[in-house]
Design a protein around this motif. Structure first.
Motif, PDB file in Angstrom:
ATOM      1  N   PHE A 168       9.801   0.867  -6.912  1.00  0.00           N
ATOM      2  CA  PHE A 168      10.857   0.044  -6.309  1.00  0.00           C
ATOM      3  C   PHE A 168      11.049  -1.242  -7.116  1.00  0.00           C
ATOM      4  CE2 PHE A 168      12.861  -2.879  -3.425  1.00  0.00           C
ATOM      5  CZ  PHE A 168      13.691  -2.099  -2.635  1.00  0.00           C
ATOM      6  N   LEU A 169       9.941  -1.898  -7.486  1.00  0.00           N
ATOM      7  CA  LEU A 169      10.039  -3.125  -8.271  1.00  0.00           C
ATOM      8  C   LEU A 169      10.643  -2.863  -9.646  1.00  0.00           C
ATOM      9  CD1 LEU A 169       6.809  -5.264  -7.671  1.00  0.00           C
ATOM     10  CD2 LEU A 169       9.062  -5.512  -6.648  1.00  0.00           C
ATOM     11  N   LEU A 170      10.258  -1.767 -10.271  1.00  0.00           N
ATOM     12  CA  LEU A 170      10.802  -1.429 -11.585  1.00  0.00           C
ATOM     13  C   LEU A 170      12.322  -1.265 -11.512  1.00  0.00           C
ATOM     14  CD1 LEU A 170       8.078   1.112 -12.739  1.00  0.00           C
ATOM     15  CD2 LEU A 170       8.593  -1.062 -13.874  1.00  0.00           C
ATOM     16  N   ASN A 171      12.795  -0.556 -10.509  1.00  0.00           N
ATOM     17  CA  ASN A 171      14.245  -0.370 -10.346  1.00  0.00           C
ATOM     18  C   ASN A 171      14.931  -1.697 -10.031  1.00  0.00           C
ATOM     19  OD1 ASN A 171      14.108   2.405 -10.803  1.00  0.00           O
ATOM     20  ND2 ASN A 171      13.754   2.871  -8.636  1.00  0.00           N
ATOM     21  N   LEU A 172      14.275  -2.514  -9.236  1.00  0.00           N
ATOM     22  CA  LEU A 172      14.816  -3.824  -8.875  1.00  0.00           C
ATOM     23  C   LEU A 172      15.039  -4.681 -10.127  1.00  0.00           C
ATOM     24  CD1 LEU A 172      15.413  -4.945  -6.011  1.00  0.00           C
ATOM     25  CD2 LEU A 172      13.241  -6.162  -6.148  1.00  0.00           C
ATOM     26  N   CYS A 173      14.043  -4.674 -10.998  1.00  0.00           N
ATOM     27  CA  CYS A 173      14.148  -5.452 -12.239  1.00  0.00           C
ATOM     28  C   CYS A 173      15.266  -4.911 -13.126  1.00  0.00           C
ATOM     29  CB  CYS A 173      12.821  -5.406 -12.998  1.00  0.00           C
ATOM     30  SG  CYS A 173      11.475  -6.277 -12.177  1.00  0.00           S
ATOM     31  N   ASP A 174      15.346  -3.598 -13.242  1.00  0.00           N
ATOM     32  CA  ASP A 174      16.332  -2.969 -14.119  1.00  0.00           C
ATOM     33  C   ASP A 174      17.758  -3.237 -13.635  1.00  0.00           C
ATOM     34  OD1 ASP A 174      17.009  -1.251 -16.350  1.00  0.00           O
ATOM     35  OD2 ASP A 174      17.518   0.276 -14.859  1.00  0.00           O
ATOM     36  N   GLU A 175      17.937  -3.222 -12.327  1.00  0.00           N
ATOM     37  CA  GLU A 175      19.280  -3.358 -11.768  1.00  0.00           C
ATOM     38  C   GLU A 175      19.745  -4.810 -11.638  1.00  0.00           C
ATOM     39  OE1 GLU A 175      18.921  -1.360  -8.066  1.00  0.00           O
ATOM     40  OE2 GLU A 175      18.630   0.633  -8.961  1.00  0.00           O
ATOM     41  N   ASN A 176      18.805  -5.764 -11.726  1.00  0.00           N
ATOM     42  CA  ASN A 176      19.166  -7.160 -11.452  1.00  0.00           C
ATOM     43  C   ASN A 176      18.836  -8.121 -12.591  1.00  0.00           C
ATOM     44  OD1 ASN A 176      19.990  -7.244  -8.375  1.00  0.00           O
ATOM     45  ND2 ASN A 176      18.217  -5.870  -8.529  1.00  0.00           N
ATOM     46  N   ASP A 191       0.808  -1.223   0.000  1.00  0.00           N
ATOM     47  CA  ASP A 191       0.000   0.000   0.000  1.00  0.00           C
ATOM     48  C   ASP A 191       0.842   1.273   0.000  1.00  0.00           C
ATOM     49  OD1 ASP A 191       0.988  -0.242   2.551  1.00  0.00           O
ATOM     50  OD2 ASP A 191      -0.964  -0.145   3.563  1.00  0.00           O
ATOM     51  N   GLU A 192       2.164   1.132  -0.057  1.00  0.00           N
ATOM     52  CA  GLU A 192       3.018   2.318  -0.155  1.00  0.00           C
ATOM     53  C   GLU A 192       3.166   2.747  -1.607  1.00  0.00           C
ATOM     54  OE1 GLU A 192       6.679   2.307   1.979  1.00  0.00           O
ATOM     55  OE2 GLU A 192       5.893   1.105   3.630  1.00  0.00           O
ATOM     56  N   SER A 193       3.145   4.044  -1.847  1.00  0.00           N
ATOM     57  CA  SER A 193       3.171   4.572  -3.210  1.00  0.00           C
ATOM     58  C   SER A 193       4.454   4.235  -3.951  1.00  0.00           C
ATOM     59  CB  SER A 193       2.976   6.093  -3.182  1.00  0.00           C
ATOM     60  OG  SER A 193       4.007   6.712  -2.405  1.00  0.00           O
ATOM     61  N   SER A 194       5.511   3.910  -3.219  1.00  0.00           N
ATOM     62  CA  SER A 194       6.807   3.644  -3.840  1.00  0.00           C
ATOM     63  C   SER A 194       6.967   2.194  -4.303  1.00  0.00           C
ATOM     64  CB  SER A 194       7.929   3.975  -2.853  1.00  0.00           C
ATOM     65  OG  SER A 194       7.807   3.168  -1.676  1.00  0.00           O
ATOM     66  N   LEU A 228      -3.011  -4.535  -8.394  1.00  0.00           N
ATOM     67  CA  LEU A 228      -2.008  -3.473  -8.501  1.00  0.00           C
ATOM     68  C   LEU A 228      -1.025  -3.786  -9.623  1.00  0.00           C
ATOM     69  CD1 LEU A 228      -0.515  -0.945  -7.478  1.00  0.00           C
ATOM     70  CD2 LEU A 228       0.661  -2.431  -5.828  1.00  0.00           C
ATOM     71  N   LEU A 229      -0.487  -4.996  -9.646  1.00  0.00           N
ATOM     72  CA  LEU A 229       0.491  -5.347 -10.668  1.00  0.00           C
ATOM     73  C   LEU A 229      -0.150  -5.459 -12.050  1.00  0.00           C
ATOM     74  CD1 LEU A 229       2.655  -7.947  -8.726  1.00  0.00           C
ATOM     75  CD2 LEU A 229       3.364  -5.695  -9.515  1.00  0.00           C
ATOM     76  N   ALA A 230      -1.370  -5.965 -12.108  1.00  0.00           N
ATOM     77  CA  ALA A 230      -2.056  -6.062 -13.399  1.00  0.00           C
ATOM     78  C   ALA A 230      -2.285  -4.683 -14.004  1.00  0.00           C
ATOM     79  CB  ALA A 230      -3.386  -6.795 -13.231  1.00  0.00           C
ATOM     80  N   SER A 231      -2.627  -3.720 -13.158  1.00  0.00           N
ATOM     81  CA  SER A 231      -2.912  -2.369 -13.654  1.00  0.00           C
ATOM     82  C   SER A 231      -1.652  -1.617 -14.070  1.00  0.00           C
ATOM     83  CB  SER A 231      -3.660  -1.568 -12.578  1.00  0.00           C
ATOM     84  OG  SER A 231      -2.839  -1.358 -11.436  1.00  0.00           O
ATOM     85  N   LYS A 232      -0.484  -2.079 -13.603  1.00  0.00           N
ATOM     86  CA  LYS A 232       0.787  -1.416 -13.934  1.00  0.00           C
ATOM     87  C   LYS A 232       1.644  -2.253 -14.884  1.00  0.00           C
ATOM     88  CE  LYS A 232      -0.089   1.950 -11.047  1.00  0.00           C
ATOM     89  NZ  LYS A 232      -0.393   3.333 -11.516  1.00  0.00           N
ATOM     90  N   ASN A 233       1.057  -3.251 -15.482  1.00  0.00           N
ATOM     91  CA  ASN A 233       1.817  -4.188 -16.315  1.00  0.00           C
ATOM     92  C   ASN A 233       2.526  -3.486 -17.467  1.00  0.00           C
ATOM     93  OD1 ASN A 233       2.856  -6.627 -17.086  1.00  0.00           O
ATOM     94  ND2 ASN A 233       0.903  -7.557 -17.626  1.00  0.00           N
ATOM     95  N   ASP A 234       1.908  -2.434 -18.005  1.00  0.00           N
ATOM     96  CA  ASP A 234       2.514  -1.731 -19.153  1.00  0.00           C
ATOM     97  C   ASP A 234       3.839  -1.078 -18.773  1.00  0.00           C
ATOM     98  OD1 ASP A 234       1.094   0.006 -17.484  1.00  0.00           O
ATOM     99  OD2 ASP A 234       0.757   1.463 -19.079  1.00  0.00           O
TER     100      ASP A 234
END
Length: 323
Positions: free
Chosen positions: A64-72, A57-60, A87-93
């Protein structure tokens, strides 16, 4: 070609299954896990590496996940709990834009699954019988009460007498009064369904629930029974369904024509390890489809019938823990 399993909690078997299958294709690839308290998560401890992430429920969280994927070098995300699915389905793009596949059904289908009344209408539209829902001023005992957005059997009640009912049952608008399906008459099954990237059904594994603890199955048996053909006929295509879908059904002990649809969860269920060990290799098919670009053929006969799973508690040790 790394994989991230989110909100992994105690899903040790799921982590190990993905590790085994991923390293069979990419020996240096890793299966990462994330959780808000990773040191206290058994699944995180057995992953190749783990990450502490913000609460859902935190806005970050998404950034955070996007950066995690990019860096790893993460190319595939496997969500595991109901509260993160929409939440993840709505941000899949956003993930697709950086070359990451989130194995999640469409937002529209996830919304259907999260509301038990809507999924009942979905069952009816596909010719699947459902338990009758009573009005709260006109019901028959015994009855079963559950929330429209519940998970893990929390806030569910079997009501046998008027004395079992409380003011909360009547005042809480989220609680549904439903026809009770007697376990002496019906067997309860959770079915693991695999839908490919085009939402076509490729595999069905009915798991008969023999013993459940805290909403998760602890004793179950894989049964190649009437549910396989029943589901193939009625749910061979579900618009927006992707990957592992768990669907719950009640099957009459003596009459295969009496089947009730209960609910659908668009994620790996806690009892999926039985299907995996029986031969329904969803992790392998996911890797082949989404990391290797292969087409998944029908896998309805890929698994072992009458395989019994009996679970037990095990230990994961973390050395040097300071609390």
């Amino acid at each position: 070609m790394n994989i991230l399993i989110t909100s992994v909690g105690r899903r040790v078997s799921l982590v190990r299954a993905f590790q085994k299958e991923l390293k069979g294709f990419f020996s240096e690839a890793k299966v990462f896990a994330s959780d808000v308290s990773p040191v206290l998560s058994a699944g995180c401890q057995v992953a190749d590496e783990y990450f502490e992430v913000p609460a859902l429920d935190e806005s970050s969280y998404i950034e955070f996940l996007l950066n995690l994927c990019d860096e790893n070098g993460i190319k595939l995300i496997i969500p595991t709990i109901d509260t993160e699915l929409l939440l993840l389905a709505s941000k899949n793009d956003l993930f697709e834009a950086i070359g990451v596949k989130v194995l999640i059904s469409s937002p529209e289908f996830v919304k259907k699954c999260r509301d038990k009344r809507i999924i009942h209408e979905f069952f009816k539209s596909n010719g699947i019988t459902i338990a009758r829902e009573y009005e709260k001023d006109n019901y028959e005992l015994p009855l079963f009460i559950k929330p429209i957005d519940g998970s893990r059997s929390v806030n569910t009640f079997i009501i046998s007498t008027e004395e079992d009912l409380t003011a909360e049952h009547f005042s809480n608008e989220k609680l549904m009064f439903l026809e009770y399906l007697d376990h002496d008459i019906y067997d309860e099954f959770t079915c693991d369904l695999y839908y490919d990237g085009h939402s076509n059904l490729k595999c069905v594994v009915p798991r008969k629930r023999l013993e459940v603890r805290e909403g998760e199955v602890y004793k179950a048996v894989a049964k190649n029974n009437a549910l396989v053909g029943y589901i193939k006929e009625r749910l061979n295509y579900i618009k927006g369904a992707v990957g592992c879908i768990t669907a719950q059904f009640f099957l009459h002990k003596e009459d295969d024509d009496k089947i009730y649809g209960i609910e659908i969860n668009p994620r790996f269920g806690g009892g999926y390890p039985l299907s995996y060990l029986a031969g329904a290799n969803f992790p392998k098919w996911i890797i082949e489809e989404y990391l290797l670009g292969k087409t998944i053929e029908d896998k309805f006969d890929s698994w072992e019938n009458d395989l019994l799973m009996i679970r037990y508690d095990d230990e994961v040790l973390v050395h040097g823990y300071k609390g």
